[in-house]
Design a protein around this motif. Structure first.
Motif, PDB file in Angstrom:
ATOM      1  N   SER A  39      -3.626  -3.621   6.669  1.00  0.00           N
ATOM      2  CA  SER A  39      -3.709  -4.074   5.280  1.00  0.00           C
ATOM      3  C   SER A  39      -4.840  -5.066   5.122  1.00  0.00           C
ATOM      4  N   ALA A  41      -5.400  -6.747   2.445  1.00  0.00           N
ATOM      5  CA  ALA A  41      -4.837  -7.904   1.752  1.00  0.00           C
ATOM      6  C   ALA A  41      -4.180  -8.864   2.740  1.00  0.00           C
ATOM      7  N   GLU A  42      -3.507  -8.315   3.763  1.00  0.00           N
ATOM      8  CA  GLU A  42      -2.853  -9.151   4.762  1.00  0.00           C
ATOM      9  C   GLU A  42      -3.877  -9.894   5.610  1.00  0.00           C
ATOM     10  N   THR A  44      -6.896 -10.832   4.643  1.00  0.00           N
ATOM     11  CA  THR A  44      -7.428 -11.917   3.822  1.00  0.00           C
ATOM     12  C   THR A  44      -6.417 -13.050   3.705  1.00  0.00           C
ATOM     13  N   ALA A  45      -5.131 -12.712   3.564  1.00  0.00           N
ATOM     14  CA  ALA A  45      -4.089 -13.725   3.463  1.00  0.00           C
ATOM     15  C   ALA A  45      -4.010 -14.565   4.737  1.00  0.00           C
ATOM     16  N   THR A 409       0.429  -4.439 -11.569  1.00  0.00           N
ATOM     17  CA  THR A 409      -0.728  -5.316 -11.767  1.00  0.00           C
ATOM     18  C   THR A 409      -1.193  -5.354 -13.220  1.00  0.00           C
ATOM     19  N   VAL A 417      -5.731 -10.005  -7.955  1.00  0.00           N
ATOM     20  CA  VAL A 417      -5.204  -8.913  -7.140  1.00  0.00           C
ATOM     21  C   VAL A 417      -6.143  -8.707  -5.953  1.00  0.00           C
ATOM     22  N   SER A 418      -5.636  -8.050  -4.922  1.00  0.00           N
ATOM     23  CA  SER A 418      -6.405  -7.889  -3.690  1.00  0.00           C
ATOM     24  C   SER A 418      -7.634  -7.023  -3.926  1.00  0.00           C
ATOM     25  N   GLU A 420      -8.802  -4.413  -2.295  1.00  0.00           N
ATOM     26  CA  GLU A 420      -8.618  -2.965  -2.265  1.00  0.00           C
ATOM     27  C   GLU A 420      -7.991  -2.456  -3.558  1.00  0.00           C
ATOM     28  N   ASN A 421      -7.086  -3.227  -4.142  1.00  0.00           N
ATOM     29  CA  ASN A 421      -6.507  -2.825  -5.421  1.00  0.00           C
ATOM     30  C   ASN A 421      -7.535  -2.914  -6.546  1.00  0.00           C
TER      31      ASN A 421
END
Length: 490
Positions: A39, A41-42, A44-45, A409, A417-418, A420-421
């Motif tokens: 992921s 997003a994960e 980056t988090a 979203t 939002v991330s 990729e989204n």
């Protein structure tokens, strides 16, 4: 070896949801990390957690690397933070004009007078606040990142890859102890990616400790340790010499529900034109700098092309001529949709026939734009929604978000939002009007390997179902859809 950062059994919230539970991680002096995962997003988090920009609701995170500095600053009565010693190269960066009052608008880079409102590369780097002195001078940074020839170039005229190199240069100017990089190879051409290992070797040799998120196949030689994120924790860590422990998923990806795509796209209007693009001896220069020289290219209706070239080769300028955003189109022989530029057509006549996705687009939407408004703006070819829409139009935009699994979203700001989204939201914006020409410029940038494959398969299916003409730009051969059977290089 002493601890730089230590995370113990941490529960972490980021962007209003729990992203990690029971997270353990130890970064020791002398280690340089690559962190991979399924992921984006994960990943980056995780960087945001190291930076203290996420909420730790259980467990602990300690940053002893900054103790000596913070104690010294406290003794001197100076305000300080551990962040003074960390530099970050993210995938999102914005530039403001010289008066620092507003973001630029997308077309401004192509208008020579207005582009002067942006600082140059050298101005920008000299303006960086440096809280810690060190070996990284302006001269050394410009040389390492191959920015010497760009030092007088306006920031908004930089290509995507050049901007990425500038972001790394900015980080080095801060002389950090820790350098965090989020997918740093994103947007770089093949040659720069090959040179990147040497760049990182020089950075780490200067005493900077490095942690980067990465795709499994792009881990540079200077990396000593690899961490794999999975199931909301650090699932596995091992020395980089054991990279064979990384597993690659080569199975066929599950794309979005095709029946819903058919409902959204069909019936698709048949093209009314024989030639979509015709360029004859196109020449573009800014001052003494020639960007395009005698470019000839014809794209007929229904063709699928790959556009290739190194960073700075002129791809962005060429696309700006096609998209109707560059005023130098009027000084050249350019035909779009069977009509010569400058024969009475408006920019809106051109834009209504083109769907466009590029990573930098997300930076130019006003801050108050929700994801639903961004998708709806594709119906009007504006960078944001500024008029009332019908219930049918709003329903259609929601259906596109639902197709990509992003209905939750709709009321969120695009910036929240991330990445990729954001890419899928911008693709929905491009497709909602069923364009004659679809231009995808590094459109899957910021996605992890699985998401890039899903994006590629989605584009394949769109082209199989419709007569849309496609121009696809990517520095990664594996990202180019199979429907692409023609290539144009700069």
């Amino acid at each position: 070896m002493s601890n730089l950062i230590h995370i113990s059994k941490a529960t972490v919230r980021h962007l209003d949801k729990v992203v990690f539970e029971g997270l353990d991680f130890t970064w020791l002096e002398g280690q340089h990390w690559a962190v991979v995962g399924n992921s984006g997003a994960e990943l980056t988090a995780f960087l945001e957690t190291l930076l203290g920009r996420s909420m730790v609701t259980a467990g602990s995170i300690n940053r002893p690397f900054s103790n000596a500095y913070r104690n010294q600053m406290a003794d001197e009565g100076k305000v300080n933070s551990f962040r003074d010693l960390i530099a970050v190269v993210s995938q999102q960066y914005t530039f403001r004009n010289k008066s620092n009052l507003q973001n630029f608008y997308y077309q401004q880079r192509f208008n020579s007078m207005e582009s002067e409102e942006a600082a140059t590369v050298e101005d920008f780097l000299e303006s960086i606040e440096v809280k810690v002195t060190g070996d990284w001078s302006l001269k050394r940074v410009l040389q390492l990142m191959r920015l010497e020839e760009l030092r007088d170039k306006s920031l908004i005229k930089l290509s995507n890859g050049e901007t990425r190199r500038l972001a790394i240069a900015k980080a080095l100017m801060q002389n950090p102890s820790l350098l965090l990089m989020d997918q740093p190879l994103t947007g770089l051409d093949v040659q720069t990616r090959e040179d990147f290992g040497g760049i990182l070797e020089e950075i780490t040799a200067s005493g900077i400790h490095l942690l980067m998120t990465s795709n499994p196949g792009e881990i540079p030689p200077c990396i000593t340790n690899v961490g794999v994120l999975g199931k909301k924790k650090m699932a596995k860590v091992f020395p980089s010499s054991e990279n064979s422990k990384l597993e690659f998923d080569n199975e066929k990806v599950n794309t979005f529900e095709e029946a819903n795509l058919i409902k959204l796209l069909l019936p698709y209007p048949l093209p009314e034109y024989d030639s979509i693009i015709r360029l004859k001896d196109v020449h573009v220069r800014y001052g003494d700098k020639v960007i395009l020289h005698n470019v000839n290219w014809e794209v007929e209706s229904g063709e699928r092309w790959s556009l290739k070239g190194q960073n700075g080769a002129g791809k962005s300028t060429l696309l700006s001529l096609i998209l109707g955003e560059n005023p130098q189109a009027y000084a050249n022989e350019i035909f779009l949709f069977d009509r010569k530029r400058g024969t009475g057509e408006s920019i809106w006549d051109i834009k209504k026939r083109i769907g466009f996705v590029a990573p930098e687009l997300g930076r130019f939407f006003p801050a108050n734009q929700t994801c639903l408004k961004v998708v709806l703006s594709g119906l009007f070819d504006t960078m944001g929604l500024f008029k009332k829409v019908s219930s049918e139009q709003e329903k259609l935009a929601l259906q596109w978000l639902q197709y990509f699994g992003l209905e939750d979203t709709s009321d969120k700001l695009l910036s929240k939002v991330s990445l990729e989204n954001q890419r899928f939201i911008l693709l929905a914006r491009a497709l909602i009007k069923k364009p004659d020409l679809l231009v995808l410029d590094e459109a899957s940038q910021g996605m992890d390997m699985m998401q890039r494959r899903i994006f590629k398969e989605t584009v394949n299916r769109i082209c199989e179902l419709t007569p849309v003409t496609l121009i696809y730009v990517s520095h990664y051969v594996e990202d180019i859809p199979e429907v692409v059977d023609r290539e144009f290089g700069l």
